[in-house]
Motif scaffolding. Structure first.
Motif, PDB file in Angstrom:
ATOM      1  N   HIS A  51     114.527 -26.588  96.414  1.00 42.19           N
ATOM      2  CA  HIS A  51     114.658 -25.975  97.955  1.00 42.19           C
ATOM      3  C   HIS A  51     115.628 -25.195  98.176  1.00 42.19           C
ATOM      4  O   HIS A  51     116.745 -25.169  97.750  1.00 42.19           O
ATOM      5  CB  HIS A  51     114.452 -27.142  98.843  1.00 42.19           C
ATOM      6  CG  HIS A  51     114.033 -26.747 100.367  1.00 42.19           C
ATOM      7  ND1 HIS A  51     112.915 -26.145 100.628  1.00 42.19           N
ATOM      8  CD2 HIS A  51     114.910 -27.032 101.250  1.00 42.19           C
ATOM      9  CE1 HIS A  51     113.033 -25.906 102.031  1.00 42.19           C
ATOM     10  NE2 HIS A  51     114.116 -26.494 102.373  1.00 42.19           N
ATOM     11  N   ASP A  52     115.689 -24.062  98.955  1.00 37.89           N
ATOM     12  CA  ASP A  52     116.399 -23.276  99.419  1.00 37.89           C
ATOM     13  C   ASP A  52     117.374 -23.942 100.624  1.00 37.89           C
ATOM     14  O   ASP A  52     116.759 -24.497 101.507  1.00 37.89           O
ATOM     15  CB  ASP A  52     116.150 -21.967  99.980  1.00 37.89           C
ATOM     16  CG  ASP A  52     115.319 -21.065  98.920  1.00 37.89           C
ATOM     17  OD1 ASP A  52     115.876 -21.180  97.787  1.00 37.89           O
ATOM     18  OD2 ASP A  52     114.607 -20.415  99.346  1.00 37.89           O
ATOM     19  N   CYS A  83     103.758 -24.663  94.822  1.00 40.55           N
ATOM     20  CA  CYS A  83     104.534 -23.579  95.360  1.00 40.55           C
ATOM     21  C   CYS A  83     104.149 -23.491  97.249  1.00 40.55           C
ATOM     22  O   CYS A  83     102.732 -23.218  97.186  1.00 40.55           O
ATOM     23  CB  CYS A  83     104.161 -22.373  95.039  1.00 40.55           C
ATOM     24  SG  CYS A  83     105.235 -20.790  95.729  1.00 40.55           S
ATOM     25  N   SER A 101     103.899 -31.054  98.342  1.00 39.39           N
ATOM     26  CA  SER A 101     104.465 -30.337  97.486  1.00 39.39           C
ATOM     27  C   SER A 101     104.508 -31.306  96.229  1.00 39.39           C
ATOM     28  O   SER A 101     104.202 -30.892  95.149  1.00 39.39           O
ATOM     29  CB  SER A 101     105.672 -29.622  97.843  1.00 39.39           C
ATOM     30  OG  SER A 101     106.188 -28.883  96.652  1.00 39.39           O
ATOM     31  N   ASP A 150     111.862 -16.499  91.499  1.00 41.16           N
ATOM     32  CA  ASP A 150     111.644 -17.799  92.109  1.00 41.16           C
ATOM     33  C   ASP A 150     111.347 -18.596  90.859  1.00 41.16           C
ATOM     34  O   ASP A 150     111.522 -18.202  89.502  1.00 41.16           O
ATOM     35  CB  ASP A 150     110.840 -17.771  93.098  1.00 41.16           C
ATOM     36  CG  ASP A 150     109.087 -17.738  92.530  1.00 41.16           C
ATOM     37  OD1 ASP A 150     109.027 -17.407  91.402  1.00 41.16           O
ATOM     38  OD2 ASP A 150     108.008 -18.021  93.337  1.00 41.16           O
ATOM     39  N   THR A 162     109.827 -22.128  99.856  1.00 37.37           N
ATOM     40  CA  THR A 162     110.245 -23.292  99.040  1.00 37.37           C
ATOM     41  C   THR A 162     109.956 -24.417 100.122  1.00 37.37           C
ATOM     42  O   THR A 162     109.995 -24.137 101.306  1.00 37.37           O
ATOM     43  CB  THR A 162     111.777 -23.359  98.754  1.00 37.37           C
ATOM     44  OG1 THR A 162     112.648 -23.345  99.751  1.00 37.37           O
ATOM     45  CG2 THR A 162     111.991 -22.467  97.623  1.00 37.37           C
ATOM     46  N   PRO A 163     109.861 -25.789  99.648  1.00 35.06           N
ATOM     47  CA  PRO A 163     110.008 -26.246  98.195  1.00 35.06           C
ATOM     48  C   PRO A 163     108.977 -25.527  97.312  1.00 35.06           C
ATOM     49  O   PRO A 163     107.666 -25.338  97.591  1.00 35.06           O
ATOM     50  CB  PRO A 163     110.015 -27.914  98.356  1.00 35.06           C
ATOM     51  CG  PRO A 163     109.073 -27.737  99.510  1.00 35.06           C
ATOM     52  CD  PRO A 163     109.495 -26.914 100.494  1.00 35.06           C
ATOM     53  N   GLN A 164     109.422 -25.521  96.039  1.00 36.16           N
ATOM     54  CA  GLN A 164     108.430 -25.551  94.946  1.00 36.16           C
ATOM     55  C   GLN A 164     108.883 -26.567  94.051  1.00 36.16           C
ATOM     56  O   GLN A 164     109.875 -27.105  93.734  1.00 36.16           O
ATOM     57  CB  GLN A 164     108.829 -24.018  93.903  1.00 36.16           C
ATOM     58  CG  GLN A 164     108.661 -22.896  94.779  1.00 36.16           C
ATOM     59  CD  GLN A 164     108.850 -21.834  94.119  1.00 36.16           C
ATOM     60  OE1 GLN A 164     109.085 -21.569  93.063  1.00 36.16           O
ATOM     61  NE2 GLN A 164     108.727 -20.497  94.807  1.00 36.16           N
TER      62      GLN A 164
END
Length: 240
Positions: free
Chosen positions: A110-111, A136, A125, A193, A168-170
């Motif tokens: 996550h950013d 994603c 997720s 990404d 995000t999250p991915q």
């Protein structure tokens, strides 16, 4: 979430300088409604029952500051360690992945500059990654998107119904995302990404519905939007 208890770790990436913010401090430490952006992000993951551990990735020069002013101030006991980032985001994520407990089933990336993610988005997720291998978070594109040619003219109008704006999250099965990063590094490939690294392995990534509030704080205008989101959420909470 599924009935079985998954072990899920989170890598929160906050190593960017945020040049577009045009401030004297890194954007992750700018306050929105009297709380640093990164603190808001960490608090969501700290309070999410589906997250077992957190690895923070920050600039090497910020590690002590982050420990004292984010982790300690938030009382974030799930933060396992704080590691330094790399030259590119991809290298920063890999540094964080290397610190995740190898026993984790799923890792959530996550950013740090997306402070308005929710518990539901995180859990959805994780569930999708456990089932499909990779997930994603994204939202449907609202605008008409056109492709342009090298001469500055429109070359085509893309079908909006199949376009998604990625957030995000991915999330990924741990071994899968590690293999994807290692392969990318060996081949000198840099993606925008993490999902694209997994796609290169031939793995399909499951889309998970995000939120239009799950914005990334990048510019001064985003700070204004962030303040509005905080006020809106507080108003909704008072009505409940």
């Amino acid at each position: 979430m599924p009935n079985k208890k998954l072990c899920a770790g989170a890598v929160i990436v906050a190593a960017g300088r945020g040049a577009r913010m045009n401030t004297d401090i890194n954007k992750q430490y700018i306050e929105i409604a009297e709380k640093p952006i990164l603190a808001r992000t960490v608090e969501v993951f700290e309070s999410c029952r589906h997250i077992d551990e957190i690895v923070l990735v920050v600039n090497e020069s910020d590690i002590i500051y982050c420990k004292q002013n984010i982790v300690d101030m938030c009382g974030a006991v799930k933060v396992k360690t704080i590691v330094s980032g790399g030259e590119e985001r991809q290298a920063s994520v890999y540094n964080g992945l290397c610190e995740i407990d190898k026993a984790c089933d799923v890792v959530v990336i996550h950013d740090g500059a997306r402070p308005f993610v929710t518990h539901k988005i995180i859990s959805d997720s994780i569930e999708a990654a456990d089932r499909y291998g990779a997930s994603c978070v994204a939202v449907a594109v609202k605008d008409t998107i056109k492709a342009g040619d090298k001469e500055g003219f429109i070359s085509s109008t893309l079908e909006r119904s199949v376009l998604w704006s990625v957030q995000t999250p991915q999330s990924f099965r741990y071994r899968l995302i590690m293999d994807a990063h290692i392969k990318a590094a060996e081949e000198g490939f840099y993606g925008t990404d993490d999902a694209v690294l997994v796609e290169r392995l031939g793995v399909r990534t499951r889309l998970v519905m995000g939120s239009y509030e799950n914005i990334k704080i990048t510019t001064q205008e985003d700070l204004v939007a962030g303040e509005a989101i905080v006020r809106s959420r507080e108003a909704r909470h008072r009505k409940e």
